[in-house]
Design a protein around this motif. Structure first.
Motif, PDB file in Angstrom:
ATOM      1  N   VAL A  35       1.002  -1.124  -0.400  1.00 15.91           N
ATOM      2  CA  VAL A  35      -0.420  -0.102  -0.051  1.00 15.91           C
ATOM      3  C   VAL A  35       0.754   0.658  -0.088  1.00 15.91           C
ATOM      4  CG1 VAL A  35      -1.668   1.639   1.098  1.00 15.91           C
ATOM      5  CG2 VAL A  35      -1.920  -1.465   1.189  1.00 15.91           C
ATOM      6  N   ILE A  53      -2.467   0.762  -4.142  1.00 17.15           N
ATOM      7  CA  ILE A  53      -2.948  -0.429  -3.437  1.00 17.15           C
ATOM      8  C   ILE A  53      -1.890  -1.655  -4.822  1.00 17.15           C
ATOM      9  CG2 ILE A  53      -5.383  -0.185  -4.048  1.00 17.15           C
ATOM     10  CD1 ILE A  53      -5.669  -2.374  -1.220  1.00 17.15           C
ATOM     11  N   PRO A  81       0.287  -4.044   4.857  1.00 13.60           N
ATOM     12  CA  PRO A  81      -0.257  -4.603   3.799  1.00 13.60           C
ATOM     13  C   PRO A  81      -1.631  -5.634   3.905  1.00 13.60           C
ATOM     14  CG  PRO A  81       1.227  -4.990   3.288  1.00 13.60           C
ATOM     15  CD  PRO A  81       1.844  -4.292   4.015  1.00 13.60           C
TER      16      PRO A  81
END
Length: 119
Positions: A35, A53, A81
């Protein structure tokens, strides 16, 4: 909470809006492995790319749902993440923002409309 057609959720907290992606979106992405968050203080316009992302399946951009200023980012997601998959609509929010026009939230979907949209 309010929802966008891009599978983002927005929750009003005081004079700010917290933004993340829906559990449905996280499920579609698969295991999130990276991310990239914007900087706090960044002024954005609706539909600007603000978050990158990446998952094992694809890379996606998260767009600014409204015009405003990023006030805080969830740094936890940089190191972890996978939290996006664990709690997409809770602790895995991406950023908080002050929006220029709170009435713009009225144009977004409520939960019932979003469930119908993904139905």
């Amino acid at each position: 909470m309010k929802y966008t057609e891009e599978h983002e959720w927005l929750r009003v907290e005081g004079d700010e809006v917290v933004v993340g992606i829906t559990a449905h979106a996280a499920e579609q992405l698969g295991d999130v492995v990276f991310v990239e968050l914007p900087d706090a203080g960044k002024v954005v316009s609706k539909d600007d790319e603000v978050v990158v992302i990446e998952s094992v399946k694809a890379a996606s951009d998260i767009l600014a749902p409204l015009d405003g200023e990023i006030t805080e980012v969830n740094e936890v997601l940089v190191d972890e993440p996978s939290k996006v998959n664990e709690d997409a609509e809770g602790d895995a929010w991406f950023f908080k923002m002050k929006i220029e026009d709170m009435s713009a939230l009225d144009d977004l979907m409520d939960e019932a409309a979003y469930k119908k949209f993904i139905g």
